[in-house]
Design an enzyme around this catalytic site. Structure first.
Site: not given
Ligand code: BV8
Length: 226
Positions: A55, A92, A107, A115, A134, A174-175, A199, A217
């Site tokens: 980070y 973030v 997120h 802390c 802290c 977002t993916s 996207n 974008a």
């Molecule tokens: C939760 C930390 C319970 C911050 C992140 C099985 C099935 C379903 C769900 C789950 C499962 N097993 C586990 C889960 C839950 C899990 C989850 O979803 N896992 C996934 C992998 C299956 N989720 C969690 O654990 C969440 N918590 O569920 O708690 C709950 C929920 C609600 C209420 C009560 C209880 C917590 C999720 C947060 C995790 N933290 N990161 C950091 O380090 O940054 S997630 C991480 O992925 C980032 O935060 C990021 O923001 C997020 C999503 O990624 P994207 O932003 O979409 O980025 P990505 O690279 O994937 O895609 C980029 C896109 O941009 C692409 O489409 C690309 O084509 C496009 N692009 C690129 N360049 C351009 C563009 N478009 C336009 N122009 C461009 N130039």
């Protein structure tokens, strides 16, 4: 006629042209790091130095980054639209704010420290280490104020209220692979909203959207808002 309410979900793709890496594109962050090693509470308990290093690198990159035309277009829309425009971001970084907009950071934020002992939040130094005490309780348990996998995203009730009361839901860069954010389109559509995906390519949830605009974008978002 009441001006319509717009809810916009942004992901890493909106900041890609500002030089900040995405997660799942080729060469993305998850190509170079395992989620299990740097983005879970267990990872932080196991190796806080590694997680802080991950980070710290991203915080330094974010500090150098500038908003791109997509961020400025959304800030302009928030200021100019007669109705309400709510941005919910998975990002973030602070580029929405740097462009003059506001955003709900579901997120967490690189700019904040949390802390793990007493819950005190404070501005994050550019470089965080496990030795940082802290300022409130003195414990050496400060972590990045980031929502990791397995943790509950911030302000979910507020976000749900917005999804259930908007006329248009837009997802930008977002993916659609991370929940609960990936499920927002279905939630908004069920409540009667039109839905638009902006996207570069198809996402996991493209089929759930009414309309699509494909392209960078920095070009598609300004074209959409004007
Ligand atoms: C939760 C930390 C319970 C911050 C992140 C099985 C099935 C379903 C769900 C789950 C499962 N097993 C586990 C889960 C839950 C899990 C989850 O979803 N896992 C996934 C992998 C299956 N989720 C969690 O654990 C969440 N918590 O569920 O708690 C709950 C929920 C609600 C209420 C009560 C209880 C917590 C999720 C947060 C995790 N933290 N990161 C950091 O380090 O940054 S997630 C991480 O992925 C980032 O935060 C990021 O923001 C997020 C999503 O990624 P994207 O932003 O979409 O980025 P990505 O690279 O994937 O895609 C980029 C896109 O941009 C692409 O489409 C690309 O084509 C496009 N692009 C690129 N360049 C351009 C563009 N478009 C336009 N122009 C461009 N130039």
């Amino acid at each position: 006629m009441v001006a319509s309410k717009i809810v916009i979900l942004t992901g890493a793709g909106i900041s890609a042209e500002s030089g900040l890496g995405t997660f799942r594109d080729n060469g993305g962050l998850w190509d170079r790091h395992r989620i299990e090693d740097v983005a879970t509470p267990e990872a932080f308990a196991r190796d806080p130095d590694l997680v802080h290093s991950f980070y710290n690198t991203r915080r330094a990159q974010a500090a150098q980054a500038e908003p791109n035309p997509a961020h400025f277009a959304l800030a302009w829309l928030q200021a100019d639209w007669p109705g309400e425009v709510v941005i919910v971001t998975q990002n973030v970084d602070w580029l929405h704010e740097k462009a003059g907009g506001t955003a709900i950071h579901m997120h967490g934020e690189l700019s904040r420290a949390l802390c793990a002992n007493c819950g005190h939040r404070s501005p994050a130094p550019l470089v965080m280490t496990p030795a940082d005490p802290c300022r409130a309780c003195g414990a050496r348990a400060t972590r990045p104020d980031i929502v990791w996998f397995g943790e509950i995203p911030y302000r979910m009730e507020e976000i749900a209220d917005h999804l259930h009361s908007c006329d248009l839901f837009v997802a930008i860069g977002t993916s659609g692979q991370v929940y609960p954010a990936a499920g927002f389109v279905t939630e908004a559509a069920y409540a009667g909203a039109r839905t638009l995906e902006i996207n570069m390519t198809d996402s996991e949830t493209s089929a759930a959207f009414d309309d699509h605009r494909v392209g960078l974008a920095s070009q598609t978002v300004p074209a959409w808002v004007t």
